[in-house]
Design an enzyme around this catalytic site. Sequence first.
Site: not given
Length: 305
Positions: A22-26
């Site tokens: 995942v990414s931080a804003d996902d």
Amino acid sequence: MAKPANLDPSPPTQRLVGYARVSADDPFNDTQVDELRAAGCHRILQEHETGASSARPVLTKLLKDLTLGDTLVVVRLDRLARSVSHLLEVIENLEKRGVHFRSLHDPIDTSTPQGMVSLQVLSAVVQLERAVIVERTKSGMKAAKARGKLAGNPGLRERRPEAIRAVSLARERVYLDGLMASVETWLPTVRQLRPQHSWDDVVLILNRRGHDWTVERLRRAIHRMVRENLVEPELLLRSPRRPPEHRLMQVVARIAIADPDLSLRRIAAQLDQMHERPPRGGRKWQPSSVRVLLDDARRLGFMRS
């Protein structure tokens, strides 16, 4: 009266290990974990992407730690791999170690015949795509020649500095992408061995595990990844000089590192096949002699305990 030993034990329970990237804003983060948990994963590891870095330390460690009978589970194929070729390489490496792979949203499950068929179809598609690209390139060059045009980059033919620089950067990018596509299969071993072991030893161990490295190519790869701040510069340090009497210890350590599941007796058999002479004389190696050398190798830092 004691009960007779069970000579036909049931196979071990399959362990499902989940991986979420995942990414931080996902916002997909929670959904991945929930789906993996619902699928029966007893352990779930999350990779949190940072910026544009393509390094995945959590995945690298996970792929190394998976053992015979485990199943790696992801929600979607793109959570694991950057490309289809990368996906196939990772799965092939897992299958060699008796580890299965499953994607919840895709028809890929290497523990089932149907899933293996889907994987074979995917592999065939990759090979077809490569063949089509090669054929299109040849056809384009042939058509350009028929029209009296020279194939290739005009800037390169004219030796323009900006064209040469652009091609050089593109080649470096392709080279680095190729390294990153397979890094999980070989970099953990390099990190385990360098700089305590020589490059020759590292290459020997990697190639015993199915790779095809040379010392020059491996050193170039590590140099490139150090420049990109993807690995530790310490990997390039000079390995310490070892006294001649340490040679047998190195040989035994290499065999044990290349195949950690080998018993002392099987290591002794390999040494006999290699015509290595036992340190205390005699014609055949004994497990006790192998144990002494392995203990010394761990004590002196040839291998980890």
